[in-house]
Write a protein that holds these residues in place. Structure first.
Motif, PDB file in Angstrom:
ATOM      1  N   THR A  33     -18.484 -34.524  17.785  1.00  0.00           N
ATOM      2  CA  THR A  33     -18.313 -33.124  18.189  1.00  0.00           C
ATOM      3  C   THR A  33     -16.867 -32.680  18.019  1.00  0.00           C
ATOM      4  O   THR A  33     -16.594 -31.620  17.440  1.00  0.00           O
ATOM      5  CB  THR A  33     -18.772 -32.932  19.649  1.00  0.00           C
ATOM      6  OG1 THR A  33     -20.146 -33.334  19.752  1.00  0.00           O
ATOM      7  CG2 THR A  33     -18.619 -31.495  20.083  1.00  0.00           C
ATOM      8  N   LEU A  34     -15.922 -33.491  18.517  1.00  0.00           N
ATOM      9  CA  LEU A  34     -14.503 -33.114  18.384  1.00  0.00           C
ATOM     10  C   LEU A  34     -14.078 -33.044  16.925  1.00  0.00           C
ATOM     11  O   LEU A  34     -13.330 -32.146  16.526  1.00  0.00           O
ATOM     12  CB  LEU A  34     -13.616 -34.093  19.150  1.00  0.00           C
ATOM     13  CG  LEU A  34     -13.691 -34.015  20.670  1.00  0.00           C
ATOM     14  CD1 LEU A  34     -12.649 -34.929  21.308  1.00  0.00           C
ATOM     15  CD2 LEU A  34     -13.504 -32.592  21.171  1.00  0.00           C
ATOM     16  N   LYS A  35     -14.570 -33.964  16.122  1.00  0.00           N
ATOM     17  CA  LYS A  35     -14.248 -33.930  14.693  1.00  0.00           C
ATOM     18  C   LYS A  35     -14.728 -32.613  14.077  1.00  0.00           C
ATOM     19  O   LYS A  35     -13.987 -31.962  13.333  1.00  0.00           O
ATOM     20  CB  LYS A  35     -14.898 -35.121  13.982  1.00  0.00           C
ATOM     21  CG  LYS A  35     -14.597 -35.191  12.513  1.00  0.00           C
ATOM     22  CD  LYS A  35     -15.234 -36.426  11.892  1.00  0.00           C
ATOM     23  CE  LYS A  35     -14.985 -36.470  10.411  1.00  0.00           C
ATOM     24  NZ  LYS A  35     -15.655 -37.625   9.781  1.00  0.00           N
ATOM     25  N   ALA A  36     -15.960 -32.201  14.398  1.00  0.00           N
ATOM     26  CA  ALA A  36     -16.499 -30.948  13.858  1.00  0.00           C
ATOM     27  C   ALA A  36     -15.710 -29.742  14.359  1.00  0.00           C
ATOM     28  O   ALA A  36     -15.499 -28.778  13.626  1.00  0.00           O
ATOM     29  CB  ALA A  36     -17.978 -30.813  14.225  1.00  0.00           C
ATOM     30  N   VAL A  37     -15.251 -29.789  15.622  1.00  0.00           N
ATOM     31  CA  VAL A  37     -14.433 -28.699  16.171  1.00  0.00           C
ATOM     32  C   VAL A  37     -13.127 -28.587  15.392  1.00  0.00           C
ATOM     33  O   VAL A  37     -12.725 -27.498  14.963  1.00  0.00           O
ATOM     34  CB  VAL A  37     -14.153 -28.908  17.679  1.00  0.00           C
ATOM     35  CG1 VAL A  37     -13.072 -27.951  18.171  1.00  0.00           C
ATOM     36  CG2 VAL A  37     -15.431 -28.743  18.491  1.00  0.00           C
ATOM     37  N   PHE A  38     -12.451 -29.718  15.189  1.00  0.00           N
ATOM     38  CA  PHE A  38     -11.164 -29.691  14.490  1.00  0.00           C
ATOM     39  C   PHE A  38     -11.300 -29.343  13.009  1.00  0.00           C
ATOM     40  O   PHE A  38     -10.382 -28.798  12.417  1.00  0.00           O
ATOM     41  CB  PHE A  38     -10.420 -31.016  14.672  1.00  0.00           C
ATOM     42  CG  PHE A  38      -9.814 -31.146  16.035  1.00  0.00           C
ATOM     43  CD1 PHE A  38      -8.780 -30.326  16.452  1.00  0.00           C
ATOM     44  CD2 PHE A  38     -10.306 -32.080  16.942  1.00  0.00           C
ATOM     45  CE1 PHE A  38      -8.234 -30.418  17.725  1.00  0.00           C
ATOM     46  CE2 PHE A  38      -9.763 -32.193  18.208  1.00  0.00           C
ATOM     47  CZ  PHE A  38      -8.726 -31.365  18.599  1.00  0.00           C
ATOM     48  N   LEU A  39     -12.462 -29.647  12.417  1.00  0.00           N
ATOM     49  CA  LEU A  39     -12.702 -29.272  11.022  1.00  0.00           C
ATOM     50  C   LEU A  39     -13.222 -27.832  10.914  1.00  0.00           C
ATOM     51  O   LEU A  39     -13.529 -27.371   9.821  1.00  0.00           O
ATOM     52  CB  LEU A  39     -13.687 -30.249  10.374  1.00  0.00           C
ATOM     53  CG  LEU A  39     -13.164 -31.666  10.158  1.00  0.00           C
ATOM     54  CD1 LEU A  39     -14.270 -32.583   9.654  1.00  0.00           C
ATOM     55  CD2 LEU A  39     -11.985 -31.667   9.188  1.00  0.00           C
ATOM     56  N   ASP A  40     -13.333 -27.145  12.053  1.00  0.00           N
ATOM     57  CA  ASP A  40     -13.748 -25.749  12.113  1.00  0.00           C
ATOM     58  C   ASP A  40     -15.163 -25.534  11.567  1.00  0.00           C
ATOM     59  O   ASP A  40     -15.462 -24.514  10.953  1.00  0.00           O
ATOM     60  CB  ASP A  40     -12.740 -24.872  11.359  1.00  0.00           C
ATOM     61  CG  ASP A  40     -12.613 -23.495  11.971  1.00  0.00           C
ATOM     62  OD1 ASP A  40     -12.910 -23.345  13.171  1.00  0.00           O
ATOM     63  OD2 ASP A  40     -12.248 -22.557  11.228  1.00  0.00           O
ATOM     64  N   ARG A  41     -16.054 -26.505  11.814  1.00  0.00           N
ATOM     65  CA  ARG A  41     -17.440 -26.422  11.346  1.00  0.00           C
ATOM     66  C   ARG A  41     -18.399 -25.903  12.413  1.00  0.00           C
ATOM     67  O   ARG A  41     -19.546 -25.606  12.111  1.00  0.00           O
ATOM     68  CB  ARG A  41     -17.915 -27.792  10.870  1.00  0.00           C
ATOM     69  CG  ARG A  41     -17.185 -28.265   9.641  1.00  0.00           C
ATOM     70  CD  ARG A  41     -17.703 -29.597   9.186  1.00  0.00           C
ATOM     71  NE  ARG A  41     -16.986 -30.014   7.994  1.00  0.00           N
ATOM     72  CZ  ARG A  41     -16.899 -31.251   7.579  1.00  0.00           C
ATOM     73  NH1 ARG A  41     -17.487 -32.223   8.244  1.00  0.00           N
ATOM     74  NH2 ARG A  41     -16.231 -31.548   6.491  1.00  0.00           N
ATOM     75  N   VAL A  42     -17.924 -25.841  13.671  1.00  0.00           N
ATOM     76  CA  VAL A  42     -18.789 -25.435  14.786  1.00  0.00           C
ATOM     77  C   VAL A  42     -18.041 -24.478  15.706  1.00  0.00           C
ATOM     78  O   VAL A  42     -16.808 -24.429  15.696  1.00  0.00           O
ATOM     79  CB  VAL A  42     -19.280 -26.651  15.610  1.00  0.00           C
ATOM     80  CG1 VAL A  42     -20.136 -27.586  14.766  1.00  0.00           C
ATOM     81  CG2 VAL A  42     -18.119 -27.402  16.244  1.00  0.00           C
ATOM     82  N   THR A  58      -4.675 -31.561  25.319  1.00  0.00           N
ATOM     83  CA  THR A  58      -5.750 -31.738  26.295  1.00  0.00           C
ATOM     84  C   THR A  58      -6.872 -30.770  25.930  1.00  0.00           C
ATOM     85  O   THR A  58      -6.610 -29.609  25.603  1.00  0.00           O
ATOM     86  CB  THR A  58      -5.268 -31.432  27.726  1.00  0.00           C
ATOM     87  OG1 THR A  58      -4.229 -32.342  28.063  1.00  0.00           O
ATOM     88  CG2 THR A  58      -6.398 -31.573  28.732  1.00  0.00           C
ATOM     89  N   MET A  59      -8.113 -31.278  25.989  1.00  0.00           N
ATOM     90  CA  MET A  59      -9.251 -30.433  25.621  1.00  0.00           C
ATOM     91  C   MET A  59     -10.461 -30.815  26.462  1.00  0.00           C
ATOM     92  O   MET A  59     -10.738 -31.997  26.656  1.00  0.00           O
ATOM     93  CB  MET A  59      -9.584 -30.615  24.138  1.00  0.00           C
ATOM     94  CG  MET A  59     -10.745 -29.811  23.663  1.00  0.00           C
ATOM     95  SD  MET A  59     -11.048 -30.133  21.906  1.00  0.00           S
ATOM     96  CE  MET A  59     -12.446 -29.086  21.640  1.00  0.00           C
ATOM     97  N   LYS A  60     -11.194 -29.789  26.936  1.00  0.00           N
ATOM     98  CA  LYS A  60     -12.463 -30.049  27.601  1.00  0.00           C
ATOM     99  C   LYS A  60     -13.491 -30.438  26.534  1.00  0.00           C
ATOM    100  O   LYS A  60     -13.488 -29.877  25.431  1.00  0.00           O
ATOM    101  CB  LYS A  60     -12.949 -28.811  28.355  1.00  0.00           C
ATOM    102  CG  LYS A  60     -12.211 -28.567  29.644  1.00  0.00           C
ATOM    103  CD  LYS A  60     -12.881 -27.462  30.425  1.00  0.00           C
ATOM    104  CE  LYS A  60     -12.247 -27.357  31.795  1.00  0.00           C
ATOM    105  NZ  LYS A  60     -12.970 -26.421  32.657  1.00  0.00           N
ATOM    106  N   LEU A  61     -14.355 -31.380  26.884  1.00  0.00           N
ATOM    107  CA  LEU A  61     -15.388 -31.795  25.935  1.00  0.00           C
ATOM    108  C   LEU A  61     -16.470 -30.722  25.830  1.00  0.00           C
ATOM    109  O   LEU A  61     -16.976 -30.243  26.848  1.00  0.00           O
ATOM    110  CB  LEU A  61     -16.020 -33.115  26.376  1.00  0.00           C
ATOM    111  CG  LEU A  61     -15.135 -34.343  26.241  1.00  0.00           C
ATOM    112  CD1 LEU A  61     -15.835 -35.569  26.811  1.00  0.00           C
ATOM    113  CD2 LEU A  61     -14.756 -34.576  24.784  1.00  0.00           C
TER     114      LEU A  61
END
Length: 188
Positions: A33-42, A58-61
């Protein structure tokens, strides 16, 4: 109280805000999930209270995410043991008992010894007792009766069947996204 990030999967929705699948429920690990967030896919729609930290961040999951690009569902489902069970609603097609997958088998309506094929229209879900009773006989010879004729389901049918088997654990943030498009009961 410490909550492991591994206990925080994200519900994955398609770009139309429907789950990619209901059964099994479309979930991603917190790492994916975090990978997809950082790759701007979701897009993140909801979050857990649990945070992850790096030395500078710091980031909320995320608990619910939606894909930015629509993924077209397959038009026809794969012929798998699980999909046969799902088509038949995890019920023996002879005695109609609903059982856990560990107690289900699949049966050739026309036995292989008589030329029966292994495909959607000749395979049904069966409990061990009914399967053993039928053996290599025809349905008529065995004295059993098919609850429903086997046929190839559509993806829509499998999704609909999967929705009636909610997972054991549903995070509160998922509920609105899982059942928002179900038909409401009417007072009429």
């Amino acid at each position: 109280m410490y909550i492991s990030p591994n206990a925080c999967p994200a519900l994955v929705l398609n770009a139309d805000f429907r789950p990619l699948s209901y059964f099994p429920l479309s979930l991603w690990s917190w790492q994916d999930t975090l990978k997809a967030v950082f790759l701007d896919r979701v897009d993140v729609l909801s979050e857990y209270d649990r945070e992850v930290h790096s030395p500078s961040f710091t980031m909320k999951l995320p608990s619910v995410i939606s894909l930015r690009e629509y993924v077209t569902p397959k038009s026809s489902p794969a012929f798998t043991r699980f999909n046969v069970f799902l088509r038949d609603r995890f019920s023996c097609q002879y005695c109609n008992d609903r059982l856990p997958t560990s107690e289900l088998t699949f049966d050739h309506v026309v036995p292989r010894s008589r030329g029966g094929r292994t495909n959607w229209t000749n395979i049904v879900t069966a409990c061990a007792d009914c399967n053993l009773h039928k053996g290599s006989r025809s349905v008529r010879e065995s004295g059993l009766r098919l609850h429903r004729q086997p046929e190839q389901p559509t993806m829509h049918e499998l999704l609909r069947n999967g929705r009636s088997f909610p997972p054991n654990y549903l995070h509160e943030s998922w509920r609105d996204f899982l059942y928002w498009d179900t038909e409401l009961d009417s007072d009429f």
